[in-house]
Scaffold this active site. Structure first.
Site, PDB file in Angstrom:
ATOM      1  CB  SER A   1     -10.354   7.962   1.860  1.00  0.00           C
ATOM      2  OG  SER A   1      -9.206   7.790   1.063  1.00  0.00           O
TER       3      SER A   1
ATOM      4  CG  ASN B   1      -8.163   0.004   7.608  1.00  0.00           C
ATOM      5  OD1 ASN B   1      -7.205   0.544   8.159  1.00  0.00           O
ATOM      6  ND2 ASN B   1      -8.148  -0.333   6.339  1.00  0.00           N
TER       7      ASN B   1
ATOM      8  CD  GLU C   1     -13.237 -12.165   5.467  1.00  0.00           C
ATOM      9  OE1 GLU C   1     -12.467 -11.644   6.285  1.00  0.00           O
ATOM     10  OE2 GLU C   1     -13.894 -11.494   4.624  1.00  0.00           O
TER      11      GLU C   1
ATOM     12  CB  SER D   1      -5.284  -1.497  -0.397  1.00  0.00           C
ATOM     13  OG  SER D   1      -5.095  -0.360   0.407  1.00  0.00           O
TER      14      SER D   1
ATOM     15  CB  ALA E   1     -24.782  -8.437   2.284  1.00  0.00           C
TER      16      ALA E   1
ATOM     17  CG  ASP F   1     -14.809  -1.692   6.286  1.00  0.00           C
ATOM     18  OD1 ASP F   1     -14.992  -0.508   6.621  1.00  0.00           O
ATOM     19  OD2 ASP F   1     -13.794  -2.085   5.685  1.00  0.00           O
TER      20      ASP F   1
ATOM     21  CD  GLU G   1      -2.672  -1.345   2.491  1.00  0.00           C
ATOM     22  OE1 GLU G   1      -3.713  -0.672   2.606  1.00  0.00           O
ATOM     23  OE2 GLU G   1      -2.265  -2.102   3.379  1.00  0.00           O
TER      24      GLU G   1
ATOM     25  CE  LYS H   1      -8.372  -8.534   5.524  1.00  0.00           C
ATOM     26  NZ  LYS H   1      -6.979  -8.036   5.453  1.00  0.00           N
TER      27      LYS H   1
ATOM     28  CG  PHE I   1     -14.918 -12.501  -0.896  1.00  0.00           C
ATOM     29  CD1 PHE I   1     -14.598 -11.773  -2.029  1.00  0.00           C
ATOM     30  CD2 PHE I   1     -16.260 -12.716  -0.597  1.00  0.00           C
ATOM     31  CE1 PHE I   1     -15.587 -11.250  -2.846  1.00  0.00           C
ATOM     32  CE2 PHE I   1     -17.262 -12.205  -1.406  1.00  0.00           C
ATOM     33  CZ  PHE I   1     -16.922 -11.472  -2.537  1.00  0.00           C
TER      34      PHE I   1
ATOM     35  N   GLY J   1     -19.007 -15.371   1.660  1.00  0.00           N
ATOM     36  CA  GLY J   1     -19.586 -14.166   1.093  1.00  0.00           C
ATOM     37  C   GLY J   1     -21.023 -13.972   1.525  1.00  0.00           C
TER      38      GLY J   1
END
Length: 374
Positions: free
Chosen positions: A341, A332, A228, A198, A234, A317, A17, A145, A190, A230
């Protein structure tokens, strides 16, 4: 007249990033209140070398020909020194250290590895200087995560189903691991580097045959991978959280905002975030959700902030399902901070301008005690 505080703005870095950090730094140095703060700009090259940059150089970093800015190795080398007065930044020229400046607070704009994961925060603790944002523990947990989800679960914050793929599991039990994921999760899933940001290295997988390739792609960025489940249909709704205006008070939370991906991207990936084509992504601020759902999203954002023991700032999120259920996807601790942003945009819509937001974060940092192993 009160003496201006000197703020070290650190940006760039060695993570994937790097370019986003450079873009963020450009916006920040143009908006930091010059009546309150002096600035010292330190850019970290992709090779990890610290360099001194002038304010105008940093302000000039921008997207050109659809390419994000990137630092080179040409700037004079910067050195961090701790003495009896705290942190100083100096320029290393030959055998001498010149332009030494005492630093009152560090505003790190580094995203990802070596900037957002607790490593820089630990160094700043050792250097005895105030800094914006979460401390060592919250930064490390927020970056991973897997551990983030465990912390949220422990605090009874609702999250979606997930499976961990450790390096040992993948190298020694690949077929068993793939079967475990297929048995326990519903597609699409995912697949993500556990300690990335990012949306770099993330893949959407719609059937079991795509899992191996997706995990291998994620492992290019981190040997630890998380898968994860999905949420079909949603809505992706986010909230920005600020630490208390005064020590001991509750964190503050913005209005919710919604990300709507209209075309070209299966999800809100790196391209859609930072180099979107016209009409590809809409940021609906405030989100077009009912008042009760808005209350739930905002409460879970604060609950997540507290669960991870965050400080300063964070963006939570969430997914809002068609049935109205809300699940926290991730937190985050150093969200994107360009003017476009989501984090500053949410606060702008909530009554706090970009400049006021920067001032708020620095004043929070200066009010917190230094060297408390946070």
């Amino acid at each position: 007249m009160q003496k201006r505080k000197t703020i070290a703005v650190i940006f760039g870095g060695q993570s994937t990033e790097h370019e986003i950090s450079c873009l963020t730094a450009s916006e920040v140095v143009k908006e930091l209140d010059p009546s309150k703060y002096e600035m010292v700009c330190v850019g970290i090259s992709p090779d990890g070398i610290w360099h001194r940059y002038g304010i105008e150089e940093v302000a000039g970093l921008h997207v050109e020909d659809n390419k994000l800015p990137r630092l080179d190795e040409d700037g004079p080398v910067a050195v961090a020194i701790r003495d009896e007065d705290g942190l100083r930044i100096a320029t290393h020229v030959g055998d001498s250290l010149t332009d030494q400046v005492k630093i009152d607070c560090v505003f790190s704009l580094l995203h990802g590895t070596y900037g957002e994961d607790g490593t820089l925060q630990g160094m700043l603790e050792m250097l005895g200087v105030s800094y914006v944002g979460s401390g060592v523990t919250a930064s490390a947990i927020g970056m991973d995560k897997h551990f983030m989800k465990l912390a949220l679960q422990a605090a009874d914050v609702p999250i979606g189903p997930f499976e961990l793929v450790s390096s040992a599991q993948w190298l020694n039990e690949k077929e068993t691991t793939i079967k475990r994921i297929a048995d326990r999760l519903e597609f699409p899933v995912f697949v993500k580097p556990a300690r990335g940001g990012s949306s770099v290295g993330i893949s959407r997988v719609d059937e079991v045959t795509g899992l191996e390739e997706a995990v291998e792609e994620a492992r290019k960025f981190d040997p630890k991978v998380i898968v994860e489940q999905g949420f079909i249909g949603a809505r992706e709704v986010e909230c920005a959280v600020l630490g208390p205006a005064k020590l001991g008070e509750r964190p503050r939370v913005s209005c919710p905002g919604e990300i709507v991906v209209n075309k070209d991207a299966e999800f809100y990936d790196y391209q859609a975030k930072y180099l979107p084509t016209e009409g590809q992504v809409d940021l609906n601020i405030p989100a077009k959700i009912d008042e009760e759902t808005s209350k739930v999203v905002r409460k879970l954002a604060v609950d997540s902030f507290l669960a991870l023991d965050c400080e300063g700032l964070a963006r939570a999120d969430t997914f809002v399902t068609a049935q109205g259920e809300v699940y926290v996807n991730e937190v985050n601790t150093m969200p994107g901070f360009t003017k476009l942003s989501m984090f500053p945009s949410l606060w702008e819509a909530s009554g706090l301008s970009y400049r006021e937001l920067l001032t708020d974060l620095i004043e929070q940092a200066l009010a917190r005690p230094v060297n408390v192993n946070r």
